[in-house]
Design an enzyme around this catalytic site. Structure first.
Site, PDB file in Angstrom:
ATOM      1  N   ASP A 272       0.914   0.827 -16.273  1.00  0.00           N
ATOM      2  CA  ASP A 272       2.107   0.265 -15.656  1.00  0.00           C
ATOM      3  C   ASP A 272       2.884   1.400 -14.995  1.00  0.00           C
ATOM      4  O   ASP A 272       2.996   2.500 -15.561  1.00  0.00           O
ATOM      5  CB  ASP A 272       2.968  -0.401 -16.745  1.00  0.00           C
ATOM      6  CG  ASP A 272       4.057  -1.274 -16.168  1.00  0.00           C
ATOM      7  OD1 ASP A 272       3.830  -2.482 -16.057  1.00  0.00           O
ATOM      8  OD2 ASP A 272       5.129  -0.731 -15.836  1.00  0.00           O
TER       9      ASP A 272
ATOM     10  N   HIS B 253      11.875  -2.528  -1.238  1.00  0.00           N
ATOM     11  CA  HIS B 253      10.640  -3.224  -1.640  1.00  0.00           C
ATOM     12  C   HIS B 253       9.446  -2.858  -0.756  1.00  0.00           C
ATOM     13  O   HIS B 253       8.305  -2.852  -1.225  1.00  0.00           O
ATOM     14  CB  HIS B 253      10.871  -4.738  -1.614  1.00  0.00           C
ATOM     15  CG  HIS B 253      11.751  -5.211  -2.731  1.00  0.00           C
ATOM     16  ND1 HIS B 253      11.288  -5.367  -4.016  1.00  0.00           N
ATOM     17  CD2 HIS B 253      13.074  -5.552  -2.758  1.00  0.00           C
ATOM     18  CE1 HIS B 253      12.269  -5.788  -4.800  1.00  0.00           C
ATOM     19  NE2 HIS B 253      13.370  -5.905  -4.053  1.00  0.00           N
TER      20      HIS B 253
ATOM     21  N   GLU C 185       3.560  -4.488 -11.028  1.00  0.00           N
ATOM     22  CA  GLU C 185       3.210  -3.062 -10.980  1.00  0.00           C
ATOM     23  C   GLU C 185       2.194  -2.690 -12.050  1.00  0.00           C
ATOM     24  O   GLU C 185       2.011  -1.520 -12.379  1.00  0.00           O
ATOM     25  CB  GLU C 185       4.473  -2.203 -11.144  1.00  0.00           C
ATOM     26  CG  GLU C 185       5.119  -2.262 -12.510  1.00  0.00           C
ATOM     27  CD  GLU C 185       6.133  -3.395 -12.676  1.00  0.00           C
ATOM     28  OE1 GLU C 185       7.005  -3.274 -13.550  1.00  0.00           O
ATOM     29  OE2 GLU C 185       6.044  -4.396 -11.922  1.00  0.00           O
TER      30      GLU C 185
ATOM     31  N   ASN D 207      12.010   0.494  -6.684  1.00  0.00           N
ATOM     32  CA  ASN D 207      12.284  -0.528  -5.668  1.00  0.00           C
ATOM     33  C   ASN D 207      13.758  -0.536  -5.275  1.00  0.00           C
ATOM     34  O   ASN D 207      14.099  -0.657  -4.078  1.00  0.00           O
ATOM     35  CB  ASN D 207      11.878  -1.911  -6.191  1.00  0.00           C
ATOM     36  CG  ASN D 207      10.433  -2.249  -5.863  1.00  0.00           C
ATOM     37  OD1 ASN D 207       9.855  -1.706  -4.930  1.00  0.00           O
ATOM     38  ND2 ASN D 207       9.851  -3.147  -6.638  1.00  0.00           N
TER      39      ASN D 207
ATOM     40  N   ASP E  97       5.914  -1.592  -2.124  1.00  0.00           N
ATOM     41  CA  ASP E  97       4.574  -2.105  -1.781  1.00  0.00           C
ATOM     42  C   ASP E  97       3.638  -0.965  -1.400  1.00  0.00           C
ATOM     43  O   ASP E  97       2.467  -0.942  -1.797  1.00  0.00           O
ATOM     44  CB  ASP E  97       4.665  -3.104  -0.630  1.00  0.00           C
ATOM     45  CG  ASP E  97       5.278  -4.435  -1.043  1.00  0.00           C
ATOM     46  OD1 ASP E  97       5.390  -4.666  -2.261  1.00  0.00           O
ATOM     47  OD2 ASP E  97       5.630  -5.239  -0.149  1.00  0.00           O
TER      48      ASP E  97
END
Length: 340
Positions: free
Chosen positions: A212, A225, A256, A220, A229
């Site tokens: 993770d 965002h 994630e 973010n 990505d």
């Protein structure tokens, strides 16, 4: 002779003709009158003598040597005189080849019989077939038919190949994560079930690594965002480069979170793989201002087992998830193995 008897005679003359013609029997040529004339539906000329019609008939038999199947649709019989009768038949001709065209067209045959010296002879034969003109040396347009069949086969082959490619593409899309381009949760679950069954049969180890991105929400919030990505895309590529061994799968598990499936790997090898992944993520040196390390890091949980009927794949995932949770609780940016 009664009408019924006469009717039977006319029908028997027609049936004999059809049997000899369909059977490609040269004895049919002996039935032609010396005063014969006729028209063949595939040609564009009138036949005015017996010898020419015999040649055409034998050409017909040579072109298609195997027996035909004549599917009679309707018949009309006329008794014109004591020595003259006529028969008109509508039918489909089924050739002994792949034929999706001729067999669906309706042909019409008109036969005129005349009794000559006590024997019934054919004095006129006119067949109308709704095909285009045949080529030289043909009675049936077989060359065109074969070419058409080849075209149809090519079309079918092309459409079959295109359908197979479309299905393969659809399968790839359905098993691929749209953002990172690596395997998705669906693909992972399917592969895990297959490897679990294989492990049950062979008694081999099966390991899972769950990881993770540390403080990804803060990443973010700070970078946006779109940057998040791009971070996940970069991570997917790094994981794929770090683990290229055949049979192993890297997948995005959700958000994630990523997961690796390692068939045949024991706990020692799985731990070594997790360390190699950790180093590869550090080497990315992706800036993360909201992290204590200043770069993007990951927490990893490792679990290994020998698949059995007393357990299930979900249990192995639960163990890896517990190890991942422990890695986060212990401060993140580290590896933990499931201790049981």
């Amino acid at each position: 002779m009664t009408n019924a008897t006469r009717h039977q005679l006319i029908r028997s003359l027609f049936d004999e003709y059809i049997a000899l013609y369909a059977g490609r029997d040269d004895r049919l040529t002996a039935k032609f009158s010396d005063c014969f004339n006729g028209f063949t539906g595939g040609g564009d000329f009138l036949v005015k003598d017996r010898a020419s019609w015999v040649d055409i008939t034998r050409q017909d038999f040579a072109q298609v040597r195997q027996q035909l199947r004549i599917e009679l649709l309707d018949i009309s019989m006329q008794d014109l005189a004591e020595d003259i009768v006529t028969v008109t038949g509508f039918f489909h001709i089924h050739l002994p080849i792949k034929d999706h065209i001729l067999s669906q067209e309706t042909a019409r045959l008109l036969l005129l019989f005349r009794q000559e010296q006590g024997e019934w002879k054919i004095v006129n034969s006119t067949i109308s077939i709704p095909y285009h003109l045949v080529e030289d040396g043909e009675v049936y347009p077989l060359k065109n038919l074969r070419e058409r069949n080849l075209e149809l086969e090519a079309i079918i082959e092309e459409r079959t190949r295109a359908l197979a490619e479309a299905n393969a593409k659809l399968k790839r899309l359905s098993n691929t994560d749209g953002l990172t381009g690596i395997a998705n949760r669906r693909s992972f679950d399917s592969t895990l079930a297959q490897e679990w069954n294989r492990g049950q049969r062979t008694g081999s180890m099966l390991s899972v690594i769950m990881l993770d991105v540390d403080h990804f929400k803060h990443y973010n919030d700070h970078y946006g965002h779109q940057a998040g990505d791009e971070c996940l895309k970069a991570l997917g590529k790094t994981l794929t480069r770090a683990e290229r061994r055949a049979g192993r799968l890297v997948a995005r598990y959700g958000g994630e979170e990523f997961v690796l499936l390692l068939p045949g790997a024991d706990d020692v090898e799985a731990l070594e793989t997790a360390r190699r992944i950790q180093l590869a993520v550090w080497a990315m040196e992706l800036p993360h201002a909201q992290s204590d390390t200043g770069i993007v890091t990951v927490s990893l949980g490792v679990a290994s087992t020998v698949p059995s009927r007393q357990s299930c794949p979900e249990e192995l995932l639960r163990q890896a998830d517990q190890a991942l949770y422990l890695a986060k609780r212990m401060g993140r940016n580290q590896i933990q193995t499931y201790a049981g």
